[in-house]
Design a protein around this motif. Structure first.
Motif, mmCIF file in Angstrom:
data_model
loop_
_atom_site.group_PDB
_atom_site.id
_atom_site.type_symbol
_atom_site.label_atom_id
_atom_site.label_comp_id
_atom_site.label_asym_id
_atom_site.label_seq_id
_atom_site.Cartn_x
_atom_site.Cartn_y
_atom_site.Cartn_z
ATOM 1 N N THR A 5 0.833 -1.201 0.000
ATOM 2 C CA THR A 5 0.000 0.000 0.000
ATOM 3 C C THR A 5 0.864 1.247 0.000
ATOM 4 O O THR A 5 0.596 2.225 -0.714
ATOM 5 C CB THR A 5 -0.936 0.005 1.221
ATOM 6 N N SER A 6 1.938 1.238 0.796
ATOM 7 C CA SER A 6 2.827 2.397 0.883
ATOM 8 C C SER A 6 3.401 2.772 -0.475
ATOM 9 O O SER A 6 3.404 3.942 -0.869
ATOM 10 C CB SER A 6 3.961 2.127 1.875
ATOM 11 N N VAL A 7 3.907 1.788 -1.212
ATOM 12 C CA VAL A 7 4.532 2.117 -2.508
ATOM 13 C C VAL A 7 3.486 2.555 -3.526
ATOM 14 O O VAL A 7 3.777 3.382 -4.403
ATOM 15 C CB VAL A 7 5.388 0.933 -3.032
ATOM 16 N N ASN A 8 2.257 2.040 -3.411
ATOM 17 C CA ASN A 8 1.191 2.516 -4.291
ATOM 18 C C ASN A 8 0.857 3.973 -4.004
ATOM 19 O O ASN A 8 0.618 4.765 -4.924
ATOM 20 C CB ASN A 8 -0.062 1.640 -4.131
ATOM 21 N N LEU A 9 0.844 4.338 -2.719
ATOM 22 C CA LEU A 9 0.585 5.728 -2.341
ATOM 23 C C LEU A 9 1.688 6.652 -2.841
ATOM 24 O O LEU A 9 1.429 7.769 -3.283
ATOM 25 C CB LEU A 9 0.453 5.840 -0.822
ATOM 26 N N ILE A 10 2.937 6.179 -2.775
ATOM 27 C CA ILE A 10 4.053 6.983 -3.268
ATOM 28 C C ILE A 10 3.905 7.232 -4.764
ATOM 29 O O ILE A 10 4.112 8.359 -5.250
ATOM 30 C CB ILE A 10 5.397 6.292 -2.960
ATOM 31 N N ALA A 11 3.525 6.197 -5.504
ATOM 32 C CA ALA A 11 3.343 6.350 -6.951
ATOM 33 C C ALA A 11 2.237 7.359 -7.257
ATOM 34 O O ALA A 11 2.374 8.207 -8.162
ATOM 35 C CB ALA A 11 3.023 4.998 -7.580
ATOM 36 N N ARG B 260 13.124 0.256 -1.699
ATOM 37 C CA ARG B 260 14.283 0.741 -2.458
ATOM 38 C C ARG B 260 13.975 0.766 -3.956
ATOM 39 O O ARG B 260 14.303 1.741 -4.651
ATOM 40 C CB ARG B 260 15.490 -0.150 -2.181
ATOM 41 N N GLU B 261 13.361 -0.289 -4.470
ATOM 42 C CA GLU B 261 13.035 -0.346 -5.891
ATOM 43 C C GLU B 261 12.103 0.792 -6.289
ATOM 44 O O GLU B 261 12.278 1.446 -7.322
ATOM 45 C CB GLU B 261 12.384 -1.693 -6.212
ATOM 46 N N THR B 262 11.104 1.069 -5.427
ATOM 47 C CA THR B 262 10.135 2.127 -5.721
ATOM 48 C C THR B 262 10.779 3.501 -5.672
ATOM 49 O O THR B 262 10.592 4.325 -6.581
ATOM 50 C CB THR B 262 8.966 2.064 -4.725
ATOM 51 N N LEU B 263 11.545 3.767 -4.632
ATOM 52 C CA LEU B 263 12.126 5.099 -4.471
ATOM 53 C C LEU B 263 13.268 5.346 -5.453
ATOM 54 O O LEU B 263 13.461 6.475 -5.913
ATOM 55 C CB LEU B 263 12.599 5.292 -3.037
ATOM 56 N N ASP B 264 14.036 4.307 -5.782
ATOM 57 C CA ASP B 264 15.100 4.480 -6.774
ATOM 58 C C ASP B 264 14.523 4.860 -8.142
ATOM 59 O O ASP B 264 15.172 5.548 -8.936
ATOM 60 C CB ASP B 264 15.926 3.199 -6.909
ATOM 61 N N ALA B 265 13.309 4.394 -8.415
ATOM 62 C CA ALA B 265 12.675 4.665 -9.709
ATOM 63 C C ALA B 265 11.844 5.946 -9.706
ATOM 64 O O ALA B 265 11.222 6.285 -10.713
ATOM 65 C CB ALA B 265 11.795 3.482 -10.107
ATOM 66 N N ALA B 266 11.819 6.645 -8.580
ATOM 67 C CA ALA B 266 10.985 7.844 -8.469
ATOM 68 C C ALA B 266 11.389 8.891 -9.502
ATOM 69 O O ALA B 266 12.580 9.120 -9.743
ATOM 70 C CB ALA B 266 11.075 8.432 -7.062
#
Length: 439
Positions: A208-214, A258-264
């Motif tokens: 859920t957290s990484v979906n919210l970040i996206a 890490r994968e989500t934030l590195d791709a931000a």
């Protein structure tokens, strides 16, 4: 930890009290530890040598990048938009800084701050703990969307950046979430929660957290923000067992973050990011300046500050809450950290019954002059070595420290109440001296 001990409840009473039969995790965690040794010798066999060896490792593996030269010394300015206070029937928003007030305050600060890194906290619907700390929206009581977009446009320039804050890992009990899909579960199926100042908070599961970040990335991109300021996700990590068929242990959760934030696609300012997120951070917020307080340690070593010197902007703790301003400012110069402040248009006592109740001093009318005084004290010193790597750090005497940077600049800080003089070195009590390479 490959397998953790935990207590599984054997009855409803045991579940309520957090007791039960002690068992071992049935499935081994996915972590697979590897050690990398760096052998240090001679002058490099000290804390600076260790920090620089680690920096070399992180730079060599692509996790950190040397900083580009920058003439201006930035200061971190956090703005408090608002937060909810308990009402008889409904909670009410305590407005602290409207969008228009934020623009006016930053404009006054620009008269003496050549570079500002701003973070707007509690700017969205319901304030800091309202609909959800990851919610990117416009709170009508703070102003219009046009006013917020104008503020973001004004303070996202070559020298300034305005970040919108989101926690992305927790949600207040009164916030917006699906209790069956969004909240994290422990291995014993209980909901991950903790108590705030006024409310109960729930941990969100990592997916859920990484979906919210996206979603937040898309939203702030449309509004023109400089990036996201990310809260507790940087320093808090936990396993999640919401999906019994595909649980996430901590190593897997770390990899997902890490994968989500590195791709931000936006810039990220992260509060106290742990090592696995250093590659994702553009700015390191709230860098530590004290040790753990254990009696076995005889001194404070600014390991994080040395590690990040020359590779990342690192900001110290809020100057608003210095217990001893003189000593804390000396520590800021000693560690080479950038100054940070948190401000609001209205006085901080209005936050007493909110989740931001610990902010006891943020009134801009009081802090504008103090910000200028503090900045004009530390900025000239920092400008002499900002962006340079630390090459040596030595204790000349108890409480007197000399730090040398790659450009040859030396900073001597006297933390004691007595002047220090030895050979060519002379520095007053509770003072610092910056020695340029030419002497």
């Amino acid at each position: 930890i490959y397998r953790r001990l935990y207590r599984t409840p054997t009855s409803r009473a045991a579940a309520a009290s957090g007791t039960g039969q002690q068992v071992v995790e049935a499935t081994r965690n996915s972590c697979n530890i590897a050690l990398v040794y760096a052998f240090l010798d001679g002058p490099a066999a000290d804390y600076v040598g260790m920090a620089n060896a680690y920096q070399d490792y992180l730079v060599g593996s692509g996790k950190l990048t040397p900083m580009a030269p920058r003439a201006e010394i930035p200061a971190l300015i956090e703005l408090v938009g608002g937060d909810l206070t308990k009402g008889f029937i409904f909670d009410a928003l305590q407005v602290m800084t409207t969008y228009a007030e934020a623009e006016a305050m930053l404009a006054e600060l620009k008269s003496f701050l050549p570079a500002i890194t701003a973070v707007y906290k509690g700017y969205g619907r319901g304030g800091y703990s309202g609909k959800g700390s990851a919610d990117v929206s416009v709170e009508a009581k703070l102003g219009t969307r046009a006013e917020l977009e104008a503020l973001l446009e004004t303070y996202n320039t070559a020298t300034d950046a305005l970040y919108l804050y989101g926690d992305f890992q927790t949600v207040a009990e009164s916030g917006s979430y699906n209790s069956y899909r969004d909240l994290s579960q422990r291995i014993d199926s209980s909901i991950h929660s903790f108590s705030g100042l006024q409310k109960t908070y729930y941990y969100l599961n990592p997916r859920t957290s990484v979906n919210l970040i996206a979603r937040a990335e898309t939203a702030i991109g449309a509004m023109g923000a400089g990036g996201l300021a990310i809260g507790s996700l940087g320093y808090r990590l936990f396993s999640d067992y919401l999906d019994k068929s595909a649980p996430l242990d901590r190593a897997q959760a770390a990899a997902l973050y890490r994968e989500t934030l590195d791709a931000a696609a936006v810039s990220l300012a992260i509060y106290r990011p742990n090592a696995y997120l250093l590659s994702s951070a553009d700015k390191y917020l709230s860098a530590p300046t004290t040790n753990s307080g254990y009696l076995i340690y005889t001194d404070t070593v600014p390991f994080v500050a040395i590690l990040l010197a020359g590779v990342m902007e690192a900001y110290g703790p809020y100057a608003n809450f210095y217990a001893n301003q003189t000593r804390e400012l000396l520590t800021l110069v000693d560690h080479g950290l950038l100054p940070a402040f948190i401000i609001s248009a209205k006085p901080a006592y209005l936050l007493a019954d909110t989740e931001l109740g610990k902010l006891y001093s943020s009134d801009f009318a009081i802090w504008e002059g103090r910000i200028q005084t503090i900045y004009e004290l530390v900025a000239p010193a920092l400008s002499a070595f900002y962006g340079e790597r630390v090459t040596a750090r030595e204790a000349l005497a108890h409480g007197v420290v000399r730090t040398t940077y790659a450009n040859g600049v030396q900073v001597i800080v006297n933390h004691t109440n007595k002047p220090y003089a030895a050979g060519a070195v002379s520095v007053g009590a509770l003072a610092f001296e910056v020695v340029m390479p030419s002497g």
